[in-house]
Design a protein around this motif. Structure first.
Motif, PDB file in Angstrom:
ATOM      1  N   LYS B  66       0.857  -1.194   0.000  1.00 29.04           N
ATOM      2  CA  LYS B  66       0.000   0.000   0.000  1.00 29.04           C
ATOM      3  C   LYS B  66       0.893   1.244   0.000  1.00 29.04           C
ATOM      4  N   ASN B  67       0.270   2.395  -0.123  1.00 26.14           N
ATOM      5  CA  ASN B  67       1.000   3.673  -0.083  1.00 26.14           C
ATOM      6  C   ASN B  67       2.087   3.731  -1.157  1.00 26.14           C
ATOM      7  N   GLN B  68       1.684   3.801  -2.405  1.00 26.75           N
ATOM      8  CA  GLN B  68       2.667   3.901  -3.491  1.00 26.75           C
ATOM      9  C   GLN B  68       3.121   5.333  -3.698  1.00 26.75           C
ATOM     10  N   GLY B  69       2.627   6.251  -2.879  1.00 32.95           N
ATOM     11  CA  GLY B  69       2.953   7.658  -3.064  1.00 32.95           C
ATOM     12  C   GLY B  69       4.336   7.996  -2.535  1.00 32.95           C
ATOM     13  N   THR B  70       4.739   9.231  -2.833  1.00 30.95           N
ATOM     14  CA  THR B  70       6.004   9.742  -2.309  1.00 30.95           C
ATOM     15  C   THR B  70       5.769  11.157  -1.804  1.00 30.95           C
ATOM     16  N   LYS B  71       6.775  11.731  -1.213  1.00 27.32           N
ATOM     17  CA  LYS B  71       6.632  13.096  -0.698  1.00 27.32           C
ATOM     18  C   LYS B  71       7.250  14.111  -1.655  1.00 27.32           C
ATOM     19  N   ILE B  72       7.610  13.666  -2.853  1.00 21.42           N
ATOM     20  CA  ILE B  72       8.227  14.594  -3.803  1.00 21.42           C
ATOM     21  C   ILE B  72       7.178  15.593  -4.283  1.00 21.42           C
ATOM     22  N   ASP B  73       7.485  16.882  -4.128  1.00 24.29           N
ATOM     23  CA  ASP B  73       6.540  17.912  -4.522  1.00 24.29           C
ATOM     24  C   ASP B  73       6.719  18.231  -6.012  1.00 24.29           C
ATOM     25  N   VAL B  74       5.665  18.747  -6.625  1.00 22.64           N
ATOM     26  CA  VAL B  74       5.715  19.088  -8.051  1.00 22.64           C
ATOM     27  C   VAL B  74       6.786  20.136  -8.340  1.00 22.64           C
ATOM     28  N   GLU B  75       7.001  21.042  -7.376  1.00 23.93           N
ATOM     29  CA  GLU B  75       7.988  22.108  -7.602  1.00 23.93           C
ATOM     30  C   GLU B  75       9.391  21.516  -7.775  1.00 23.93           C
ATOM     31  N   GLU B  76       9.669  20.470  -7.012  1.00 26.00           N
ATOM     32  CA  GLU B  76      10.971  19.815  -7.101  1.00 26.00           C
ATOM     33  C   GLU B  76      11.132  19.177  -8.490  1.00 26.00           C
ATOM     34  N   LEU B  77      10.043  18.558  -8.943  1.00 26.97           N
ATOM     35  CA  LEU B  77      10.082  17.947 -10.278  1.00 26.97           C
ATOM     36  C   LEU B  77      10.279  19.023 -11.347  1.00 26.97           C
ATOM     37  N   LEU B  78       9.617  20.162 -11.149  1.00 23.21           N
ATOM     38  CA  LEU B  78       9.734  21.271 -12.106  1.00 23.21           C
ATOM     39  C   LEU B  78      11.163  21.806 -12.140  1.00 23.21           C
ATOM     40  N   ARG B  79      11.763  21.907 -10.934  1.00 22.40           N
ATOM     41  CA  ARG B  79      13.121  22.426 -10.856  1.00 22.40           C
ATOM     42  C   ARG B  79      14.072  21.521 -11.645  1.00 22.40           C
ATOM     43  N   GLN B  80      13.877  20.208 -11.468  1.00 22.10           N
ATOM     44  CA  GLN B  80      14.722  19.251 -12.196  1.00 22.10           C
ATOM     45  C   GLN B  80      14.518  19.396 -13.703  1.00 22.10           C
ATOM     46  N   GLN B  81      13.259  19.613 -14.088  1.00 19.70           N
ATOM     47  CA  GLN B  81      12.972  19.729 -15.521  1.00 19.70           C
ATOM     48  C   GLN B  81      13.599  20.997 -16.093  1.00 19.70           C
ATOM     49  N   GLY B 146      -5.536  11.190  -7.697  1.00 22.76           N
ATOM     50  CA  GLY B 146      -5.704  12.532  -8.241  1.00 22.76           C
ATOM     51  C   GLY B 146      -4.484  13.350  -7.885  1.00 22.76           C
ATOM     52  N   LEU B 147      -4.661  14.641  -7.772  1.00 22.54           N
ATOM     53  CA  LEU B 147      -3.539  15.507  -7.452  1.00 22.54           C
ATOM     54  C   LEU B 147      -3.509  15.898  -5.972  1.00 22.54           C
ATOM     55  N   ALA B 148      -4.561  15.513  -5.234  1.00 22.97           N
ATOM     56  CA  ALA B 148      -4.645  15.955  -3.839  1.00 22.97           C
ATOM     57  C   ALA B 148      -3.777  15.126  -2.906  1.00 22.97           C
ATOM     58  N   ARG B 149      -3.492  13.891  -3.273  1.00 22.60           N
ATOM     59  CA  ARG B 149      -2.829  12.990  -2.328  1.00 22.60           C
ATOM     60  C   ARG B 149      -1.571  12.359  -2.918  1.00 22.60           C
ATOM     61  N   PRO B 150      -0.517  13.147  -3.157  1.00 24.94           N
ATOM     62  CA  PRO B 150       0.717  12.540  -3.688  1.00 24.94           C
ATOM     63  C   PRO B 150       1.291  11.485  -2.745  1.00 24.94           C
ATOM     64  N   ASP B 151       0.921  11.582  -1.455  1.00 21.01           N
ATOM     65  CA  ASP B 151       1.418  10.566  -0.522  1.00 21.01           C
ATOM     66  C   ASP B 151       0.776   9.219  -0.800  1.00 21.01           C
ATOM     67  N   ARG B 204      -1.808  25.551  -7.702  1.00 20.10           N
ATOM     68  CA  ARG B 204      -0.345  25.425  -7.819  1.00 20.10           C
ATOM     69  C   ARG B 204       0.031  24.051  -8.364  1.00 20.10           C
ATOM     70  N   ARG B 205      -0.621  23.037  -7.839  1.00 25.07           N
ATOM     71  CA  ARG B 205      -0.305  21.665  -8.279  1.00 25.07           C
ATOM     72  C   ARG B 205      -0.713  21.438  -9.738  1.00 25.07           C
ATOM     73  N   VAL B 206      -1.888  21.962 -10.073  1.00 23.34           N
ATOM     74  CA  VAL B 206      -2.361  21.799 -11.452  1.00 23.34           C
ATOM     75  C   VAL B 206      -1.399  22.499 -12.405  1.00 23.34           C
ATOM     76  N   ALA B 207      -1.071  23.744 -12.085  1.00 21.91           N
ATOM     77  CA  ALA B 207      -0.192  24.525 -12.959  1.00 21.91           C
ATOM     78  C   ALA B 207       1.155  23.827 -13.126  1.00 21.91           C
ATOM     79  N   ALA B 208       1.709  23.365 -12.006  1.00 19.98           N
ATOM     80  CA  ALA B 208       3.014  22.716 -12.072  1.00 19.98           C
ATOM     81  C   ALA B 208       2.939  21.405 -12.852  1.00 19.98           C
ATOM     82  N   THR B 209       1.861  20.658 -12.677  1.00 16.03           N
ATOM     83  CA  THR B 209       1.712  19.402 -13.429  1.00 16.03           C
ATOM     84  C   THR B 209       1.609  19.699 -14.923  1.00 16.03           C
TER      85      THR B 209
END
Lengths: 478, 347
Positions: B66-81, B146-151, B204-209
C-alpha cells in the motif's frame, strides 16, 4: 451511517450503553431506541426521516383500522379486505413513486420514440431513500398479518415505530416480521448473559466479507470487466462473473451478519437471512438459502395470495414465474432485473417439470456425481442470472456473455490470488455450520483480555486488507 | 458475558485498534475532509507517531504494497525539468505544438490516464482509437487517485518518470473526482477542502503538473479533460470549481488543451443528466449506477468527442475517424467557450 465506520462505532457504544441501562424501563428504552434509529437513518439525509416517520404513522393507523374492521373473532370482513388493499396500494404507491417513476417515464418515452412519436417528458431524477424497499415490505407484512387475523392485537404506535425503524435492520434487512420482533420488546433479557461470542464472530465475519472480500473482488476484476467487457478476454470475463457471484454474497450476507450481531448485542435476535446458498443443488433450495426473509415474504404475501400450489400445474408455474419477475423488479427499475427474475422463474418452473417427469427414473450414475452435476448446473444458472443483475443494460449483459466466446482481449486482473479468493469463498460454504458454531462457543470461553486483543487485531486486519475508503453496501440501493 | 464487561471489551478493542490504525484513519479522514473528526484523527496520529505505535500497522501496509505515493513535490520535479531544459525550448512552447499527421504506417502514440473515471472512458478510448488505425494507445488509470494525495499516489512523479519517457505524442488526462478532499501543503499544513488556501494550493499543483507535461521540442499535446458533472446522491462535489482551475490554467499553456466534458453529460441547461441521446436520437444511459463513473456508452461518447477535438489539432484524415451515430454525441453538443467557476446544481 455505514456499519464499518468510526461514526458507527461511536454511535453503537452510546446505544449499547444506553440500551442496557434503560432496558428495565420499558417505555424509556423504546423511546431511546427509536431516537437512536432516527439518528442512524437521518445521518444519510434528514429529509429521508420524514418519509420513514410518515410510513410509521400511515401503517400504524391502517393496521389499527384494519383490526377494528375484523369481526370480534378475528375473521375477515369486506371492509377489512378493502382496507388491507388500500394499505398495500398506499405502500406500493410510495415505493413506486421513488423507485419506478423515472423508469416508467423513460420506458414510455422510448416506446413512443420507436414508433416515431417524439415526446419531451422530463425525468424527475428522484433519489431513492435508503432502505425504503425493506421497511415498506415490513410495513405491508404487518398490515396484511392483522388483516388475516394472524396478529390479534395491533401494536401501540411506539412499539410499531421501534419495530419499523430499528436501526440494525432498517436499511438492508433482514426483513423481520412484527410477530418475530414485537414479543422481544416485552422480554427483559438478562444483562449478565449477552451472547457476545456469537455476536462478535458474526460482526467480524461480516466485516471481513464486506470490507476485504467484496471490495477486493470489485476493484480487482468485477467493476473493470462489467464496465468495459469488450476490452477483456474470455478468462477475465468468466472470472468476473464468478467473482461477482462471490462479491454480492459477501457484500449482502456480510451486512446481514453485522446486523444480526449488533442486534444480538442489544438482546434482540433476528431471523437468519443466508444459509450457504452456493451449496444448493436445486434452484428451489437456493431460494431457501438466499435472502431467506425476502423469499418467505414473497411466498407468504405474493405466491400464496396468487394461488400458490393450489389449482392446476399451469397456474402454479405461472404463479412461480410471476413471483420471481416481481422479485426481480423489487430490486430496481431496470429491465435487467426483470430478466434476472425471468431466468430464476423459468428455471424454477423447468426444475419442477423435469423433477415431475424424472421421478422414479435413475441415471445409473453414482449419486455423488449426480449431485455434483446438479450443483454445477444450479451454480452456473445463478451466475448467469447475476450477469443481468449486475449489468447496466440488457445489451451490456449480452456483450459480456458474448465475450466469453470471443477471442482476443486482455486477461488483466486475473491472478492466482483472485482464483484463490473465489474458490475459497465458495468452498467455505461447504463447511458444516457446526464448525463456526464451535468456534463461537470456544471464543466465548476466552478471557476478556484475550477477546479484546482478538477484536482489536481483527479490526486492524480488516482495515489493512480493505480498501482506502468504505464502499456502500450493494443492497442499500434496493 | 455480562453487558458491562462487553462494553469494556469493545471500548478497549476500539481504543487499541484506533491507535494501531491511526495513520490509516487520518488518511481516510483527510480524504473525507471531515472537520472536527479530522482534528481528532490528527491528534491520535500524532500520539501514535510519537510513541511509534503505528510501526505495526505501517509494517503491514508496506508488506501489502500500500502507499505507493512519495513526498516529492511538483515544484521539485519542475526544478529538475528546468535544469534540463534550454531557453530555446521554453520559447518554442509558446505556441500550440504542431504534430505530424499519423498514418496506418506510422501511427501516433497516444496515452490516456487518470483516476477511476478514466477506467471506463480510457477503455473505450483505447478501443476506439485503435479502431481508427492511426493510433497506438496506452491506458494507465489508478483508482482513487488525483492531485490531492501525492502521498497515496504521486501522479506528477509518475508522469515524469514513467509516462513521458515513452514519448507519447498526445496525452489525454482526467483528474478531479477524488480531489475534493482536505490536503496537506508543502509545509505540512492541513487545508480544508475548497477553502481559499486549498484552492491556491490545488491551482499550484495543477499549474506545475501542466508545466511538467511541456515537451522540450514542443512536440506533445495534452488534452486535459475536466471531470463531468456528478449526479444526485453522490458525494463527489465541486467539479465545476476544479474545472475552472484546469481551464484557466490551460489558457496560458498552448501545449495543454482543456477539454470541456460538462456539456456532453448534462442537459441543455448544463445540469447533470444520466440518460442522453446520441447522434442517432436514441436515449442511452451515460453513467454507471453510482452517477459518478461513465457507462461504456458514456465512455464511447466522450472518446469520439475527444477524437474530434484532436482532429482539430492534428490531421487525422488517414484514419477511420467517422463515429457511428449510435456512439457519438449529437452535433449540437459542443464545448463551452468559457468555463465558469460555479455551475448551478453542481453542489
Amino acid at each position: 451511517m455505514l456499519f464499518p465506520t468510526v461514526d458507527f462505532a461511536v454511535f453503537f457504544l452510546v446505544v449499547f450503553t444506553g440500551s442496557w441501562l434503560l432496558r428495565p424501563h420499558k417505555i424509556a428504552w423504546r423511546w431511546f431506541i427509536l431516537a437512536a434509529s432516527c439518528v442512524f437513518y437521518g445521518w444519510w439525509d434528514w429529509n429521508y426521516l420524514t418519509l420513514l416517520l410518515l410510513s410509521i404513522g400511515i401503517n400504524w393507523f391502517l393496521g389499527l383500522v384494519v383490526y377494528k374492521a375484523l369481526t370480534p373473532d378475528g375473521e375477515r370482513t369486506n371492509a377489512s379486505r378493502w382496507l388491507v388493499r388500500i394499505a398495500v396500494i398506499v405502500n406500493l404507491g410510495i415505493l413506486g413513486y421513488f423507485k419506478y417513476f423515472d423508469f416508467f417515464i423513460s420506458t414510455i418515452t422510448d416506446k413512443m420514440r420507436s414508433i416515431g412519436i417524439s415526446v419531451d417528458t422530463p425525468l424527475l431524477n428522484i433519489i431513492l431513500p435508503v432502505g425504503i424497499s425493506f421497511f415498506t415490505f415490513q410495513a405491508i407484512s404487518y398490515v396484511i398479518d392483522i388483516g388475516r387475523g394472524q396478529w390479534r392485537k395491533p401494536l401501540n404506535i411506539l412499539d410499531f415505530a421501534v419495530y419499523l425503524s430499528f436501526f440494525a435492520h432498517l436499511v438492508a434487512g433482514p426483513i423481520v416480521r412484527a410477530s418475530e420482533f414485537a414479543p422481544q420488546l416485552d422480554e427483559e433479557p438478562d444483562p449478565r448473559y449477552v451472547r457476545s461470542g456469537e455476536a462478535f464472530m458474526l460482526i467480524f465475519r461480516g466485516m471481513f466479507k464486506k470490507v476485504v472480500i467484496s471490495s477486493f473482488l470489485a476493484t480487482q476484476i468485477v467493476d473493470p470487466v462489467f464496465a468495459n467487457p469488450d476490452a477483456y478476454g474470455s478468462l477475465a470475463v468468466l472470472m468476473a462473473i464468478y467473482a461477482y457471484a462471490v462479491q454480492i454474497y459477501a457484500d449482502f450476507s456480510g451486512y446481514t451478519d453485522i446486523a444480526i450481531g449488533i442486534a444480538l448485542l442489544l438482546g434482540i435476535r433476528f431471523p437468519q437471512n443466508f444459509d450457504s446458498p452456493y451449496i444448493a443443488v436445486t434452484l428451489q433450495d437456493f431460494w431457501n438459502r438466499w435472502h431467506m426473509t425476502l423469499s418467505r415474504w414473497l411466498r407468504d404475501y405474493l405466491y400464496i395470495p396468487l394461488g400458490g400450489n393450489r389449482g392446476s400445474k399451469a397456474m402454479m408455474y405461472r404463479n412461480l414465474f410471476l413471483v420471481m419477475i416481481i422479485g426481480g423488479l423489487w430490486h430496481g427499475a431496470n429491465w435487467t432485473f426483470v430478466v434476472w427474475g425471468a431466468i430464476h422463474g423459468g428455471y424454477l418452473v423447468a426444475e419442477r417439470i423435469v423433477r415431475g417427469k424424472w421421478k422414479g427414473h435413475e441415471l445409473g450414475l453414482p449419486p455423488h456425481l449426480v449431485k455434483a452435476m446438479q450443483w454445477f448446473l444450479v451454480f452456473n444458472v445463478v451466475c448467469l442470472a447475476w450477469v443481468f443483475f449486475r449489468a447496466q443494460s440488457i445489451d451490456g449483459a449480452f456483450t459480456l456473455l458474448g465475450r466469453l466466446f470471443a477471442s482476443g482481449g486482455s486477461d488483466a486482473g486475473v491472478s492466482l490470488l483472485l482464483v484463490i479468493v473465489i474458490v475459497a469463498s465458495i468452498a467455505s460454504q461447504f463447511v458444516p455450520p457446526r464448525f463456526p458454531q464451535k468456534a463461537e462457543v470456544w471464543f466465548a470461553t476466552w478471557a476478556p483480555a484475550l477477546q479484546t486483543a482478538a477484536l482489536a487485531g481483527g479490526l486492524v486486519l480488516v482495515d489493512a486488507l480493505g480498501p482506502e475508503g468504505i464502499a456502500p453496501f450493494i443492497y442499500f440501493q434496493f | 458475558m455480562p453487558a458491562g464487561l462487553i462494553l469494556v471489551v469493545i471500548l478497549l478493542a476500539f481504543c487499541v485498534a484506533g491507535l494501531l490504525n491511526a495513520d490509516s484513519t487520518l488518511r481516510k479522514s483527510n480524504a473525507k475532509g471531515d472537520g472536527w473528526r479530522n482534528e481528532i484523527a490528527k491528534t491520535v496520529a500524532a500520539v501514535t507517531d510519537t510513541f511509534q505505535i503505528n510501526f505495526f500497522r505501517n509494517t503491514i501496509d508496506d508488506a501489502l504494497g500500500k502507499n505507493q505515493g512519495t513526498k516529492i513535490d511538483v515544484e521539485e520535479l519542475l526544478r529538475q525539468q528546468a535544469e534540463a531544459e534550454s531557453a530555446a525550448a521554453a520559447e518554442a512552447a509558446q505556441k500550440v505544438p504542431e504534430l505530424v499527421a499519423p498514418t496506418p504506417a506510422e501511427p501516433m502514440k497516444i496515452w490516456v490516464g487518470g483516476d477511476s473515471i478514466t477506467q471506463t472512458f480510457g477503455t473505450s478510448f483505447q478501443r476506439i482509437t485503435q479502431s481508427t488505425g492511426i493510433f497506438t494507445p496506452t491506458l494507465d488509470f489508478h483508482v482513487s487517485t488525483g492531485l490531492a494525495r501525492p502521498d497515496y499516489y504521486n501522479w506528477p512523479e509518475h508522469l515524469v518518470k514513467d509516462v513521458l519517457p515513452t514519448n507519447p505524442s498526445i496525452l489525454v488526462i482526467m483528474f478531479g473526482a477524488n480531489d475534493g478532499q482536505n490536503m496537506v501543503d508543502a509545509s505540512g499544513k492541513a487545508l480544508q477542502r475548497y477553502s481559499e488556501p486549498w484552492m491556491i494550493e490545488y491551482r499550484r499543483r495543477v499549474a506545475a503538473t501542466m508545466d511538467l507535461l511541456k515537451a522540450p521540442e514542443n512536440n506533445r499535446i495534452t488534452i486535459w479533460c475536466g471531470p463531468p458533472p456528478m449526479g444526485p446522491g453522490t458525494k463527489t462535489h465541486g467539479m465545476d470549481q476544479l474545472n475552472y482551475i484546469y481551464w484557466s490554467e490551460a489558457q496560458t499553456r498552448p501545449w495543454i488543451q482543456y477539454f470541456d466534458t460538462w456539456p456532453f453529460f448534462s442537459d441543455t441547461n448544463y445540469v447533470f443528466a444520466a440518460n442522453l441521446p446520441n447522434a442517432d436520437g436514441v436515449v442511452r444511459g451515460m453513467r454507471q449506477k453510482d452517477n459518478v463513473h461513465l457507462s461504456t456508452v458514456g465512455g464511447d461518447r466522450l472518446s469520439w468527442a475527444v477524437i474530434d477535438r484532436i482532429g482539430k489539432l492534428v490531421d487525422l484524415s488517414a484514419g477511420n475517424v467517422t463515429p457511428p451515430p449510435s456512439q457519438a454525441p449529437p452535433a449540437s453538443v459542443v464545448e463551452r467557450t468559457e468555463v465558469p467557476p460555479n455551475m448551478p446544481g453542481a453542489e
